[in-house]
Design a protein around this motif. Structure first.
Motif, short mmCIF file in Angstrom:
data_model
loop_
_atom_site.label_atom_id
_atom_site.label_comp_id
_atom_site.label_asym_id
_atom_site.label_seq_id
_atom_site.Cartn_x
_atom_site.Cartn_y
_atom_site.Cartn_z
N TYR A 37 -1.05 9.74 1.56
CA TYR A 37 -0.70 8.56 2.35
C TYR A 37 -0.31 8.99 3.77
O TYR A 37 -0.72 8.39 4.75
CB TYR A 37 0.48 7.80 1.75
CG TYR A 37 0.24 7.06 0.46
CD1 TYR A 37 -1.04 6.78 -0.01
CD2 TYR A 37 1.31 6.61 -0.30
CE1 TYR A 37 -1.24 6.09 -1.20
CE2 TYR A 37 1.13 5.92 -1.48
CZ TYR A 37 -0.14 5.65 -1.93
OH TYR A 37 -0.32 4.96 -3.11
N GLU A 38 0.52 10.04 3.85
CA GLU A 38 1.05 10.48 5.14
C GLU A 38 0.02 11.23 5.98
O GLU A 38 0.18 11.33 7.19
CB GLU A 38 2.30 11.33 4.94
CG GLU A 38 3.48 10.52 4.45
CD GLU A 38 4.75 11.33 4.34
OE1 GLU A 38 4.78 12.51 4.74
OE2 GLU A 38 5.75 10.77 3.84
N SER A 39 -1.02 11.74 5.36
CA SER A 39 -2.06 12.43 6.12
C SER A 39 -3.22 11.49 6.47
O SER A 39 -4.10 11.86 7.24
CB SER A 39 -2.60 13.62 5.32
OG SER A 39 -3.29 13.17 4.17
N GLY A 40 -3.22 10.30 5.87
CA GLY A 40 -4.28 9.35 6.13
C GLY A 40 -5.49 9.53 5.24
O GLY A 40 -6.50 8.86 5.40
N ASP A 41 -5.40 10.44 4.27
CA ASP A 41 -6.51 10.66 3.35
C ASP A 41 -6.63 9.55 2.31
O ASP A 41 -7.69 9.38 1.70
CB ASP A 41 -6.36 12.00 2.63
CG ASP A 41 -6.50 13.18 3.59
OD1 ASP A 41 -7.18 13.02 4.62
OD2 ASP A 41 -5.92 14.24 3.29
N LYS A 42 -5.54 8.82 2.10
CA LYS A 42 -5.52 7.75 1.11
C LYS A 42 -4.68 6.61 1.68
O LYS A 42 -3.69 6.86 2.36
CB LYS A 42 -4.94 8.28 -0.20
CG LYS A 42 -4.98 7.31 -1.34
CD LYS A 42 -4.52 7.98 -2.63
CE LYS A 42 -4.47 6.96 -3.73
NZ LYS A 42 -5.42 7.19 -4.77
N THR A 43 -5.06 5.38 1.38
CA THR A 43 -4.31 4.20 1.82
C THR A 43 -3.62 3.55 0.63
O THR A 43 -4.26 3.34 -0.40
CB THR A 43 -5.26 3.18 2.49
OG1 THR A 43 -5.90 3.81 3.61
CG2 THR A 43 -4.51 1.96 2.98
N PRO A 44 -2.33 3.25 0.76
CA PRO A 44 -1.62 2.61 -0.35
C PRO A 44 -2.20 1.23 -0.67
O PRO A 44 -2.67 0.53 0.23
CB PRO A 44 -0.18 2.47 0.15
CG PRO A 44 -0.10 3.27 1.40
CD PRO A 44 -1.48 3.47 1.92
N SER A 45 -2.13 0.87 -1.93
CA SER A 45 -2.54 -0.48 -2.34
C SER A 45 -1.51 -1.48 -1.80
O SER A 45 -0.42 -1.10 -1.35
CB SER A 45 -2.56 -0.58 -3.88
OG SER A 45 -1.23 -0.45 -4.38
N ILE A 46 -1.86 -2.74 -1.85
CA ILE A 46 -0.94 -3.80 -1.42
C ILE A 46 0.36 -3.70 -2.22
O ILE A 46 1.45 -3.81 -1.67
CB ILE A 46 -1.58 -5.20 -1.62
CG1 ILE A 46 -2.80 -5.37 -0.73
CG2 ILE A 46 -0.56 -6.30 -1.39
CD1 ILE A 46 -2.51 -5.34 0.76
N GLU A 47 0.24 -3.47 -3.52
CA GLU A 47 1.42 -3.36 -4.37
C GLU A 47 2.32 -2.21 -3.92
O GLU A 47 3.54 -2.36 -3.85
CB GLU A 47 1.01 -3.18 -5.84
CG GLU A 47 0.35 -4.39 -6.46
CD GLU A 47 -1.14 -4.55 -6.12
OE1 GLU A 47 -1.75 -3.62 -5.54
OE2 GLU A 47 -1.69 -5.62 -6.43
N LYS A 48 1.71 -1.07 -3.61
CA LYS A 48 2.50 0.08 -3.16
C LYS A 48 3.09 -0.17 -1.77
O LYS A 48 4.21 0.26 -1.48
CB LYS A 48 1.68 1.36 -3.17
CG LYS A 48 1.43 1.90 -4.56
CD LYS A 48 2.74 2.20 -5.28
CE LYS A 48 2.45 2.60 -6.73
NZ LYS A 48 3.65 2.60 -7.55
N LEU A 49 2.36 -0.87 -0.90
CA LEU A 49 2.92 -1.20 0.40
C LEU A 49 4.18 -2.06 0.27
O LEU A 49 5.16 -1.87 1.00
CB LEU A 49 1.89 -1.93 1.27
CG LEU A 49 0.81 -1.06 1.89
CD1 LEU A 49 -0.26 -1.93 2.53
CD2 LEU A 49 1.39 -0.08 2.90
N LEU A 50 4.17 -2.96 -0.70
CA LEU A 50 5.36 -3.79 -0.94
C LEU A 50 6.53 -2.93 -1.42
O LEU A 50 7.67 -3.12 -0.97
CB LEU A 50 5.05 -4.88 -1.96
CG LEU A 50 4.14 -6.00 -1.47
CD1 LEU A 50 3.67 -6.86 -2.63
CD2 LEU A 50 4.84 -6.83 -0.42
N VAL A 51 6.25 -1.99 -2.31
CA VAL A 51 7.30 -1.10 -2.81
C VAL A 51 7.83 -0.22 -1.67
O VAL A 51 9.04 -0.03 -1.53
CB VAL A 51 6.78 -0.24 -3.98
CG1 VAL A 51 7.80 0.80 -4.41
CG2 VAL A 51 6.39 -1.11 -5.17
#
Length: 96
Positions: A37-51
């Protein structure tokens, strides 16, 4: 990748003094996922963004870059009584 999200995630984590491992555990992902997430290799899901927004007490809009400045901080009121929450609302409205 959402422009600026990786940097905001890392900054928020570091401001709270969390390691990637601790932050990952708190949002329910592996530390390698938090790193992605922090390197930009993966984007959090909407659910994880809420968390994540709840963990860091910021809006999802801030995480996504809709609000460029973190002016919409959330306040954790989960341990307050309804009376205390109402008092906070009154104070906030008086300050507007």
């Amino acid at each position: 990748m959402i422009y600026g999200l990786p940097e905001r995630l890392k900054t928020l984590r570091m401001q709270r003094g969390y390691s990637q491992r601790k932050a990952a555990s708190m949002i329910g992902v592996a530390s390698s996922v938090m790193s992605a997430y922090e390197s930009g290799d993966k984007t959090p899901s909407i659910e994880k963004l809420l968390v994540i927004s709840s963990l860091y007490h910021v809006s999802v809009d801030y995480l996504l870059g809709v609000d460029k400045v973190d002016t919409h901080r959330m306040i954790d009121v989960s341990h307050l009584t309804d009376e205390q929450i109402n008092a906070l609302h009154t104070i906030i409205e008086a300050m507007k």
